[in-house]
Write a protein that holds these residues in place. Structure first.
Motif, PDB file in Angstrom:
ATOM      1  N   ALA A 195     -21.158  22.702 -11.856  1.00 21.58           N
ATOM      2  CA  ALA A 195     -20.780  22.262 -13.453  1.00 21.58           C
ATOM      3  C   ALA A 195     -19.811  21.613 -13.670  1.00 21.58           C
ATOM      4  N   SER A 196     -18.647  21.473 -12.917  1.00 22.14           N
ATOM      5  CA  SER A 196     -17.825  20.080 -13.073  1.00 22.14           C
ATOM      6  C   SER A 196     -18.380  18.889 -12.871  1.00 22.14           C
ATOM      7  N   TYR A 197     -19.421  18.666 -12.278  1.00 17.35           N
ATOM      8  CA  TYR A 197     -20.172  17.421 -11.985  1.00 17.35           C
ATOM      9  C   TYR A 197     -20.840  17.003 -13.315  1.00 17.35           C
ATOM     10  N   LEU A 198     -21.465  18.011 -13.817  1.00 16.61           N
ATOM     11  CA  LEU A 198     -22.225  18.071 -15.040  1.00 16.61           C
ATOM     12  C   LEU A 198     -21.500  17.508 -16.179  1.00 16.61           C
ATOM     13  N   VAL A 199     -20.191  18.187 -16.211  1.00 13.84           N
ATOM     14  CA  VAL A 199     -19.182  17.705 -17.412  1.00 13.84           C
ATOM     15  C   VAL A 199     -18.814  16.373 -17.237  1.00 13.84           C
ATOM     16  N   ILE A 200     -18.421  15.955 -16.225  1.00 11.02           N
ATOM     17  CA  ILE A 200     -17.706  14.718 -15.985  1.00 11.02           C
ATOM     18  C   ILE A 200     -18.526  13.486 -16.041  1.00 11.02           C
ATOM     19  N   THR A 201     -20.051  13.776 -15.852  1.00 11.40           N
ATOM     20  CA  THR A 201     -21.062  12.874 -16.017  1.00 11.40           C
ATOM     21  C   THR A 201     -21.756  12.684 -17.318  1.00 11.40           C
ATOM     22  N   SER A 202     -21.399  13.527 -18.167  1.00 10.76           N
ATOM     23  CA  SER A 202     -22.158  13.740 -19.647  1.00 10.76           C
ATOM     24  C   SER A 202     -21.569  12.623 -20.352  1.00 10.76           C
ATOM     25  N   ASP A 203     -22.491  12.125 -20.984  1.00 10.30           N
ATOM     26  CA  ASP A 203     -22.334  10.816 -21.962  1.00 10.30           C
ATOM     27  C   ASP A 203     -21.803  11.143 -23.120  1.00 10.30           C
ATOM     28  N   ASP A 204     -22.040  12.536 -23.435  1.00  5.42           N
ATOM     29  CA  ASP A 204     -21.710  12.957 -24.850  1.00  5.42           C
ATOM     30  C   ASP A 204     -20.355  13.578 -24.599  1.00  5.42           C
ATOM     31  N   PRO A 205     -19.043  13.114 -25.179  1.00  8.60           N
ATOM     32  CA  PRO A 205     -17.723  13.759 -25.160  1.00  8.60           C
ATOM     33  C   PRO A 205     -17.709  15.111 -25.481  1.00  8.60           C
ATOM     34  N   ARG A 206     -18.345  15.182 -26.797  1.00  5.35           N
ATOM     35  CA  ARG A 206     -18.394  16.492 -27.498  1.00  5.35           C
ATOM     36  C   ARG A 206     -19.172  17.588 -26.690  1.00  5.35           C
ATOM     37  N   ALA A 207     -19.996  17.286 -25.956  1.00  6.70           N
ATOM     38  CA  ALA A 207     -20.762  18.146 -25.104  1.00  6.70           C
ATOM     39  C   ALA A 207     -19.990  18.322 -23.898  1.00  6.70           C
ATOM     40  N   ALA A 208     -19.233  17.645 -23.555  1.00  6.56           N
ATOM     41  CA  ALA A 208     -18.315  17.641 -22.419  1.00  6.56           C
ATOM     42  C   ALA A 208     -17.288  18.623 -22.540  1.00  6.56           C
ATOM     43  N   GLU A 209     -16.545  18.383 -23.899  1.00  9.82           N
ATOM     44  CA  GLU A 209     -15.608  19.370 -24.235  1.00  9.82           C
ATOM     45  C   GLU A 209     -15.993  20.868 -24.381  1.00  9.82           C
ATOM     46  N   SER A 210     -17.154  20.831 -25.033  1.00 10.17           N
ATOM     47  CA  SER A 210     -17.677  22.203 -25.351  1.00 10.17           C
ATOM     48  C   SER A 210     -18.091  22.890 -24.038  1.00 10.17           C
ATOM     49  N   ALA A 211     -18.358  22.153 -22.651  1.00  5.82           N
ATOM     50  CA  ALA A 211     -18.755  22.537 -21.571  1.00  5.82           C
ATOM     51  C   ALA A 211     -17.417  23.035 -20.793  1.00  5.82           C
ATOM     52  N   LEU A 212     -16.418  22.510 -20.971  1.00  3.72           N
ATOM     53  CA  LEU A 212     -15.182  22.643 -20.644  1.00  3.72           C
ATOM     54  C   LEU A 212     -14.649  24.056 -20.897  1.00  3.72           C
ATOM     55  N   ARG A 213     -15.012  24.502 -22.335  1.00  3.89           N
ATOM     56  CA  ARG A 213     -14.480  25.785 -22.730  1.00  3.89           C
ATOM     57  C   ARG A 213     -15.207  26.791 -21.818  1.00  3.89           C
ATOM     58  N   TRP A 214     -16.434  26.703 -21.652  1.00  2.27           N
ATOM     59  CA  TRP A 214     -16.958  27.621 -20.711  1.00  2.27           C
ATOM     60  C   TRP A 214     -16.642  27.795 -19.209  1.00  2.27           C
ATOM     61  N   MET A 215     -16.049  26.723 -18.708  1.00  2.00           N
ATOM     62  CA  MET A 215     -15.605  26.754 -17.448  1.00  2.00           C
ATOM     63  C   MET A 215     -14.003  27.389 -17.309  1.00  2.00           C
ATOM     64  N   LEU A 216     -13.245  27.382 -18.596  1.00  2.00           N
ATOM     65  CA  LEU A 216     -12.020  27.882 -18.244  1.00  2.00           C
ATOM     66  C   LEU A 216     -12.164  29.235 -19.040  1.00  2.00           C
ATOM     67  N   GLY A 217     -13.044  29.688 -19.826  1.00  2.00           N
ATOM     68  CA  GLY A 217     -13.261  31.153 -20.408  1.00  2.00           C
ATOM     69  C   GLY A 217     -12.274  31.193 -21.628  1.00  2.00           C
ATOM     70  N   GLY A 218     -12.967  31.423 -22.607  1.00  2.00           N
ATOM     71  CA  GLY A 218     -12.121  31.224 -23.920  1.00  2.00           C
ATOM     72  C   GLY A 218     -13.034  32.018 -25.048  1.00  2.00           C
ATOM     73  N   LEU A 219     -12.376  32.428 -26.271  1.00  5.35           N
ATOM     74  CA  LEU A 219     -12.837  33.050 -27.053  1.00  5.35           C
ATOM     75  C   LEU A 219     -12.637  32.230 -28.576  1.00  5.35           C
ATOM     76  N   ALA A 220     -12.011  31.276 -28.549  1.00  2.00           N
ATOM     77  CA  ALA A 220     -11.642  30.377 -29.804  1.00  2.00           C
ATOM     78  C   ALA A 220     -12.760  30.096 -30.745  1.00  2.00           C
ATOM     79  N   GLY A 221     -12.956  30.125 -31.878  1.00  2.00           N
ATOM     80  CA  GLY A 221     -13.963  29.705 -32.695  1.00  2.00           C
ATOM     81  C   GLY A 221     -14.963  30.519 -32.823  1.00  2.00           C
TER      82      GLY A 221
END
Length: 364
Positions: A195-221
């Motif tokens: 999952a970390s590799y997919l995040v850091i190699t993503s070309d879309d910064p917004r997609a990477a930021e959204s993916a990071l949310r799943w990795m840390l666990g959170g309920l914002a938004g």
């Protein structure tokens, strides 16, 4: 409940089942459920009231009652406060309750299915598998199934991870505590790295930021749109598991004893794997990887009501809901206006508890 078997560790790390000792005096079961229900209501009220705009508990209930029927409360609050309660905080609190209940119930079922008191959706790699499925869909967006695309992707990842860990841990028809934990931790680490590799190699910064949310666990938004799928899956899954309480109780006595009483153990275990993976997938799709809730809550519930799943599953759902609402409230308020991912707080609480259980079981 007297006479319920419970798993214990024998010499060499293998899991054996012995008769539970005579239980200590416990509170009446209806009283326990009432107290846990009150805990959920108090925690939910505090979760809705707290925030950058503080709202009194009385006003929170006034707004909620007014939504049920206008005659139940006079609207003496501003429209802004009503919007904050109904559209911002209430969906988040309800999602916390659904996620906490689902993780607790899944943890209790996994501990019965693999006959290991250290089983947990995160420790067994289930949450990490669901996370990889969710991150894949975020980084490479494919919405073939509309709103169900993300939960289905997370479900597929969770199921594959659970099956992989089960077969890695089972050798020669036996499964030891050490092998199960090692297989789960190793699988979770590999999947987290993917999952970390997919995040850091993503070309879309917004997609990477959204993916990071799943990795840390959170309920914002959280919104009402995000709430209904996991809430429906957790409710239906918990109801189904309640209907399977008797065969779950049989598994506590061992596979041979359960089979002698007419249970098809392998088919039953496979069905439960699918059901648990479906619930975890729906949860992780909206909340990310929140660990240790499924480990701590079942142990606390067994101390309160015993090991009978007919009594323990409802209590676990209520306790898990209340616990995660409180944890999310702490995540929002400890360093306000910044927010701590709730998965970090549950790990800080659950990690020491896991080590305590390991030492306690080893001492036995």
């Amino acid at each position: 409940m007297t006479g319920v078997a419970e798993p214990r560790l024998s010499e060499g790390g293998t899991t054996r089942v012995t008769a539970a000792p005579h239980p200590r005096a416990r509170l009446p079961y209806p009283l326990v459920l009432a107290l846990l229900g009150a805990l959920v209501l108090v925690a939910a009220t505090a979760g809705i009231a707290a925030g950058s705009v503080r709202i009194s508990p009385g006003q929170v209930w006034g707004i909620l009652l007014h939504q049920v029927h206008p005659a139940l409360a006079d609207p003496v609050w501003s429209p802004v406060r009503e919007t904050i309660v109904m559209d911002v905080r209430l969906p988040r609190v309800l999602l916390c309750a659904a996620v906490g209940a689902g993780l607790s119930v899944c943890g209790m079922v996994l501990q019965a299915v693999v006959r290991n008191p250290l089983a947990d959706p995160m420790l067994l790699g289930v949450s990490s598998g669901a996370m990889v499925g969710a991150v894949l869909l975020v980084v490479f967006p494919v919405a073939w199934f509309g709103l169900f695309s993300l939960p289905l992707a997370a479900f597929g990842g969770a199921l594959l991870a659970l099956v992989l860990v089960y077969f890695l841990a089972r050798s020669g028809g036996r499964m030891t505590t050490v092998r199960l934990v090692l297989a789960g931790v190793a699988t979770a680490e590999v999947l987290t790295a993917v999952a970390s590799y997919l995040v850091i190699t993503s070309d879309d910064p917004r997609a990477a930021e959204s993916a990071l949310r799943w990795m840390l666990g959170g309920l914002a938004g959280t919104t009402w749109t995000l709430l209904w799928i996991p809430a429906a899956v957790v409710l239906a899954g918990t109801a189904a598991l309640l209907g399977l309480s008797r065969p779950l109780n049989l598994l506590l006595a061992g596979e041979e004893a359960a089979a002698a009483l007419g249970l098809d153990v392998h088919r039953f275990r496979a069905a439960l794997f699918v059901l648990v993976a479906l619930m975890i997938g729906a949860i992780v799709a909206v909340s990310g990887s929140i660990g240790f809730v499924g480990l701590i809550m079942p142990h606390a519930v067994r101390l309160l009501v015993g090991a009978d799943h007919r009594r323990a599953l409802p209590a676990a759902a209520l306790l898990g809901a209340g616990f995660l609402i409180v944890a999310d409230l702490a995540a929002r308020t400890l360093i306000s206006p910044e927010e701590i991912p709730v998965g970090i707080l549950t790990a800080l609480v659950g990690g020491p508890f896991f080590l305590f259980l390991m030492r306690r079981r080893a001492a036995r």
